[in-house]
Design a protein around this motif. Structure first.
Motif, PDB file in Angstrom:
ATOM      1  N   GLY A   1       0.786  -1.224   0.000  1.00 12.76           N
ATOM      2  CA  GLY A   1       0.000   0.000   0.000  1.00 12.76           C
ATOM      3  C   GLY A   1       0.819   1.275   0.000  1.00 12.76           C
ATOM      4  N   ALA A   2       2.146   1.163   0.155  1.00 17.61           N
ATOM      5  CA  ALA A   2       3.019   2.332   0.096  1.00 17.61           C
ATOM      6  C   ALA A   2       3.649   2.431  -1.294  1.00 17.61           C
ATOM      7  CB  ALA A   2       4.107   2.240   1.167  1.00 17.61           C
ATOM      8  N   ASP A   3       4.098   3.599  -1.658  1.00 20.28           N
ATOM      9  CA  ASP A   3       4.673   3.841  -2.976  1.00 20.28           C
ATOM     10  C   ASP A   3       5.964   3.049  -3.148  1.00 20.28           C
ATOM     11  OD1 ASP A   3       5.697   4.818  -5.342  1.00 20.28           O
ATOM     12  OD2 ASP A   3       5.995   6.877  -4.630  1.00 20.28           O
ATOM     13  N   PRO A   4       5.997   2.070  -4.068  1.00 22.00           N
ATOM     14  CA  PRO A   4       7.221   1.280  -4.253  1.00 22.00           C
ATOM     15  C   PRO A   4       8.385   2.113  -4.761  1.00 22.00           C
ATOM     16  CG  PRO A   4       5.614   0.766  -5.960  1.00 22.00           C
ATOM     17  CD  PRO A   4       4.907   1.622  -4.957  1.00 22.00           C
ATOM     18  N   GLY A   5       8.097   3.296  -5.333  1.00 19.08           N
ATOM     19  CA  GLY A   5       9.149   4.176  -5.816  1.00 19.08           C
ATOM     20  C   GLY A   5      10.005   4.762  -4.712  1.00 19.08           C
ATOM     21  N   LEU A   6       9.562   4.610  -3.457  1.00 12.79           N
ATOM     22  CA  LEU A   6      10.359   5.105  -2.331  1.00 12.79           C
ATOM     23  C   LEU A   6      11.569   4.235  -2.037  1.00 12.79           C
ATOM     24  CD1 LEU A   6       7.531   6.128   0.173  1.00 12.79           C
ATOM     25  CD2 LEU A   6       9.113   7.674  -0.996  1.00 12.79           C
ATOM     26  N   ALA A   7      11.555   2.989  -2.486  1.00 14.11           N
ATOM     27  CA  ALA A   7      12.657   2.073  -2.199  1.00 14.11           C
ATOM     28  C   ALA A   7      13.972   2.660  -2.682  1.00 14.11           C
ATOM     29  CB  ALA A   7      12.411   0.723  -2.853  1.00 14.11           C
ATOM     30  N   GLY A   8      14.944   2.721  -1.794  1.00 13.27           N
ATOM     31  CA  GLY A   8      16.261   3.232  -2.136  1.00 13.27           C
ATOM     32  C   GLY A   8      16.410   4.741  -2.050  1.00 13.27           C
ATOM     33  N   ARG A   9      15.306   5.469  -1.835  1.00 14.17           N
ATOM     34  CA  ARG A   9      15.370   6.924  -1.761  1.00 14.17           C
ATOM     35  C   ARG A   9      15.884   7.383  -0.399  1.00 14.17           C
ATOM     36  NH1 ARG A   9      12.085  10.110  -4.954  1.00 14.17           N
ATOM     37  NH2 ARG A   9      13.313  11.795  -3.993  1.00 14.17           N
ATOM     38  N   ARG A  10      16.664   8.469  -0.407  1.00 17.16           N
ATOM     39  CA  ARG A  10      17.026   9.103   0.864  1.00 17.16           C
ATOM     40  C   ARG A  10      15.880  10.027   1.259  1.00 17.16           C
ATOM     41  NH1 ARG A  10      22.689  11.545   0.960  1.00 17.16           N
ATOM     42  NH2 ARG A  10      23.230   9.560   1.952  1.00 17.16           N
ATOM     43  N   VAL A  11      15.405   9.848   2.482  1.00 14.26           N
ATOM     44  CA  VAL A  11      14.249  10.606   2.954  1.00 14.26           C
ATOM     45  C   VAL A  11      14.518  11.121   4.366  1.00 14.26           C
ATOM     46  CG1 VAL A  11      12.591   9.298   1.550  1.00 14.26           C
ATOM     47  CG2 VAL A  11      13.115   8.540   3.898  1.00 14.26           C
ATOM     48  N   ALA A  12      13.715  12.086   4.766  1.00 11.05           N
ATOM     49  CA  ALA A  12      13.735  12.607   6.132  1.00 11.05           C
ATOM     50  C   ALA A  12      12.382  12.355   6.755  1.00 11.05           C
ATOM     51  CB  ALA A  12      14.050  14.102   6.127  1.00 11.05           C
ATOM     52  N   ALA A  13      12.365  12.213   8.076  1.00 12.92           N
ATOM     53  CA  ALA A  13      11.102  11.992   8.773  1.00 12.92           C
ATOM     54  C   ALA A  13      11.164  12.612  10.157  1.00 12.92           C
ATOM     55  CB  ALA A  13      10.786  10.500   8.882  1.00 12.92           C
ATOM     56  N   LEU A  14      10.044  13.176  10.563  1.00 15.07           N
ATOM     57  CA  LEU A  14       9.867  13.712  11.908  1.00 15.07           C
ATOM     58  C   LEU A  14       9.073  12.680  12.693  1.00 15.07           C
ATOM     59  CD1 LEU A  14      10.339  16.509  13.407  1.00 15.07           C
ATOM     60  CD2 LEU A  14       7.956  16.982  12.882  1.00 15.07           C
ATOM     61  N   VAL A  15       9.633  12.170  13.803  1.00 17.90           N
ATOM     62  CA  VAL A  15       8.998  11.050  14.500  1.00 17.90           C
ATOM     63  C   VAL A  15       8.735  11.298  15.990  1.00 17.90           C
ATOM     64  CG1 VAL A  15       9.835   9.284  12.898  1.00 17.90           C
ATOM     65  CG2 VAL A  15      11.281   9.981  14.815  1.00 17.90           C
ATOM     66  N   LYS A  16       9.323  12.333  16.565  1.00 18.89           N
ATOM     67  CA  LYS A  16       9.246  12.695  17.987  1.00 18.89           C
ATOM     68  C   LYS A  16      10.045  11.741  18.867  1.00 18.89           C
ATOM     69  CE  LYS A  16       5.502  14.475  19.825  1.00 18.89           C
ATOM     70  NZ  LYS A  16       4.192  14.653  20.492  1.00 18.89           N
ATOM     71  N   VAL A  17       9.821  10.440  18.766  1.00 17.29           N
ATOM     72  CA  VAL A  17      10.637   9.445  19.457  1.00 17.29           C
ATOM     73  C   VAL A  17      10.906   8.297  18.494  1.00 17.29           C
ATOM     74  CG1 VAL A  17       9.822   9.992  21.789  1.00 17.29           C
ATOM     75  CG2 VAL A  17       8.605   8.288  20.427  1.00 17.29           C
ATOM     76  N   GLY A  18      11.982   7.555  18.780  1.00 17.66           N
ATOM     77  CA  GLY A  18      12.283   6.362  17.992  1.00 17.66           C
ATOM     78  C   GLY A  18      13.410   6.504  17.000  1.00 17.66           C
ATOM     79  N   GLY A  19      13.924   7.736  16.809  1.00 20.75           N
ATOM     80  CA  GLY A  19      14.923   7.944  15.773  1.00 20.75           C
ATOM     81  C   GLY A  19      16.308   7.418  16.092  1.00 20.75           C
ATOM     82  N   TRP A  20      16.600   7.173  17.383  1.00 21.34           N
ATOM     83  CA  TRP A  20      17.936   6.708  17.754  1.00 21.34           C
ATOM     84  C   TRP A  20      18.016   5.183  17.632  1.00 21.34           C
ATOM     85  CZ3 TRP A  20      19.835   9.837  22.638  1.00 21.34           C
ATOM     86  CH2 TRP A  20      19.915  11.198  22.291  1.00 21.34           C
ATOM     87  N   ALA A  21      17.889   4.718  16.410  1.00 25.21           N
ATOM     88  CA  ALA A  21      17.954   3.286  16.115  1.00 25.21           C
ATOM     89  C   ALA A  21      18.473   3.122  14.695  1.00 25.21           C
ATOM     90  CB  ALA A  21      16.576   2.639  16.255  1.00 25.21           C
ATOM     91  N   SER A  22      19.103   1.984  14.433  1.00 24.26           N
ATOM     92  CA  SER A  22      19.694   1.788  13.111  1.00 24.26           C
ATOM     93  C   SER A  22      18.650   1.477  12.041  1.00 24.26           C
ATOM     94  CB  SER A  22      20.748   0.685  13.162  1.00 24.26           C
ATOM     95  OG  SER A  22      20.200  -0.523  13.673  1.00 24.26           O
ATOM     96  N   ARG A  23      17.473   1.023  12.437  1.00 24.42           N
ATOM     97  CA  ARG A  23      16.344   0.830  11.515  1.00 24.42           C
ATOM     98  C   ARG A  23      15.098   1.394  12.187  1.00 24.42           C
ATOM     99  NH1 ARG A  23      20.173  -0.469   9.021  1.00 24.42           N
ATOM    100  NH2 ARG A  23      20.559  -2.351   7.782  1.00 24.42           N
ATOM    101  N   VAL A  24      14.294   2.137  11.427  1.00 27.24           N
ATOM    102  CA  VAL A  24      13.109   2.772  11.989  1.00 27.24           C
ATOM    103  C   VAL A  24      11.937   2.589  11.028  1.00 27.24           C
ATOM    104  CG1 VAL A  24      12.111   4.933  12.863  1.00 27.24           C
ATOM    105  CG2 VAL A  24      14.569   4.520  13.117  1.00 27.24           C
ATOM    106  N   VAL A  25      10.793   2.185  11.562  1.00 22.47           N
ATOM    107  CA  VAL A  25       9.573   2.055  10.764  1.00 22.47           C
ATOM    108  C   VAL A  25       8.799   3.368  10.839  1.00 22.47           C
ATOM    109  CG1 VAL A  25       7.356   0.891  10.537  1.00 22.47           C
ATOM    110  CG2 VAL A  25       9.397  -0.426  11.082  1.00 22.47           C
ATOM    111  N   VAL A  26       8.397   3.878   9.671  1.00 18.51           N
ATOM    112  CA  VAL A  26       7.697   5.157   9.581  1.00 18.51           C
ATOM    113  C   VAL A  26       6.553   5.010   8.587  1.00 18.51           C
ATOM    114  CG1 VAL A  26       7.935   7.600   8.951  1.00 18.51           C
ATOM    115  CG2 VAL A  26       9.831   6.435  10.073  1.00 18.51           C
ATOM    116  N   ASP A  27       5.430   5.668   8.845  1.00 17.56           N
ATOM    117  CA  ASP A  27       4.362   5.719   7.850  1.00 17.56           C
ATOM    118  C   ASP A  27       4.895   6.383   6.586  1.00 17.56           C
ATOM    119  OD1 ASP A  27       2.598   4.524   9.564  1.00 17.56           O
ATOM    120  OD2 ASP A  27       1.494   6.356  10.054  1.00 17.56           O
ATOM    121  N   ALA A  28       4.620   5.792   5.433  1.00 19.57           N
ATOM    122  CA  ALA A  28       5.157   6.309   4.180  1.00 19.57           C
ATOM    123  C   ALA A  28       4.714   7.745   3.926  1.00 19.57           C
ATOM    124  CB  ALA A  28       4.731   5.411   3.023  1.00 19.57           C
ATOM    125  N   GLY A  29       3.523   8.097   4.415  1.00 14.72           N
ATOM    126  CA  GLY A  29       3.025   9.448   4.215  1.00 14.72           C
ATOM    127  C   GLY A  29       3.776  10.502   4.996  1.00 14.72           C
TER     128      GLY A  29
END
Length: 356
Positions: free
Chosen positions: A93-121
């Motif tokens: 259900g997420a845009d497959p074109g995002l694969a491999g893209r460098r992106v930024a995300a605002l998450v409030k907590v959870g960013g201090w991890a080597s892998r982070v799950v984020v809503d694609a939106g």
């Protein structure tokens, strides 16, 4: 059975892959942060997994470790207000074109991890030519500065503003964005920041010596058009009295209460209550308490659209050279305690960045 690259992009992680995360277990000194490993997260429907390349140490984490951030989650939790990295996996259900893209995300907590799950939106593409660390300096600081300037105070070319903490993370971005918009800027800061502020075209004022309100009145006898105040407490009252008619105070924190005890909500509620009273006065002045998450509960899509548009504007300003990425230090995630201690020391200029 081998796994195709496409399948790896959708799944994003191998079966037994482990990740590193930093956990804040309670009210502790920076050295009390805990390094833990865990199973790599999977992308659910509408989500992506980001391989963290850079995450920041902001004032929010400094408040959280003291239990003083006004809406932090219960301990223990993984801090990290924002992050930049590559999309490693894309859920259904997420845009497959995002694969491999460098992106930024605002998450409030959870960013201090080597892998982070984020809503694609919630992800915003990072422009080519901008490094992960450079982009990281502009996520929470850049959105905050842009929205306070252009959505709250609505500054215009030729106006004069006062920025408290002009040498800090948000302040540094804010003064550069204001100067790019043709706004005159007075900035309070310690003397070690004054040379850099002058280079940006800012008039610096030493907040530790003399009467700051009196000095600002000398510079602008008729009052300033906006004040940006992260201190709270008495400073908000002083800021209000420095306004010209029709001016605005935008408060975005209560740093003066950082080491207080008692309710962590009370310093913010006092600011909001004061503004409610003052805004009713017939002098055309306005006070706003800025919260980066305001409006999310009333319109998630509108919030995302606004955040994406504003961060895109900030990244464009970075690409043009209107603002510069000031990186104080880059340390690996495993040295998060050292990074937090450094950020809290008051001895560095720019953003302390943790790398993945």
């Amino acid at each position: 059975m081998t796994t195709s690259k496409h399948q790896q992009g959708r799944r994003g992680v191998m079966e037994n892959e482990r990740i590193l995360k930093v956990v804040l277990p309670g009210v502790v000194a920076p050295e009390g942060l805990e390094l833990q490993d865990g199973a790599a997260p999977r992308a659910g429907r509408g989500q992506v997994v980001i391989g963290m390349e850079a995450t920041g140490v902001s004032f929010a984490e400094q408040q959280m470790r003291r239990g003083r951030y006004f809406d932090q989650p219960p301990f223990p939790f993984v801090p990290g207000y924002d992050l930049v990295g590559r999309v490693l996996a894309v859920g259904e259900g997420a845009d497959p074109g995002l694969a491999g893209r460098r992106v930024a995300a605002l998450v409030k907590v959870g960013g201090w991890a080597s892998r982070v799950v984020v809503d694609a939106g919630d992800v915003v593409p990072v422009p080519d030519g901008v490094t992960a660390a450079e982009a990281e300096t502009m996520v929470v600081n850049g959105i905050t500065a842009w929205q306070m300037l252009h959505r709250k105070a609505r500054v215009r070319a030729g106006q004069t503003i006062l920025v408290h903490g002009a040498g800090g993370g948000v302040g540094t971005v804010l003064v550069q964005l204001a100067r790019a918009a043709g706004v005159k800027v007075i900035g309070t800061a310690s003397p070690r920041h004054h040379e850099a502020l002058r280079a940006f075209g800012v008039t610096p004022v030493d907040y530790r010596s003399g009467n700051v309100p009196a000095r600002v009145r000398e510079l602008v006898p008729g009052g300033v058009d906006a004040v940006f105040d992260h201190l709270g407490g008495r400073s908000v009252t002083d800021s209000w009295h420095l306004l010209a008619r029709g001016g605005a105070v935008v408060a975005y924190g209560a740093a003066s209460a950082l080491d207080d005890t008692g309710s962590k909500q009370w310093p913010v509620l006092k600011i909001i209550a004061r503004f409610s009273l003052w805004n009713a006065l017939p002098n055309g002045r306005h006070g706003y308490f800025y919260n980066i998450w305001a409006g999310r509960s009333f319109g998630k899509d509108r919030f995302r659209d606004r955040l994406r548009a504003d961060l895109t504007e900030v990244f464009a300003a970075l690409s043009r050279g209107d603002v510069t990425a000031r990186i104080a230090a880059e340390l690996p995630l495993a040295r998060a305690a050292e990074a937090l201690r450094l950020a809290e020391s008051g001895t560095v200029s720019g953003k302390v960045v943790l790398t993945g």
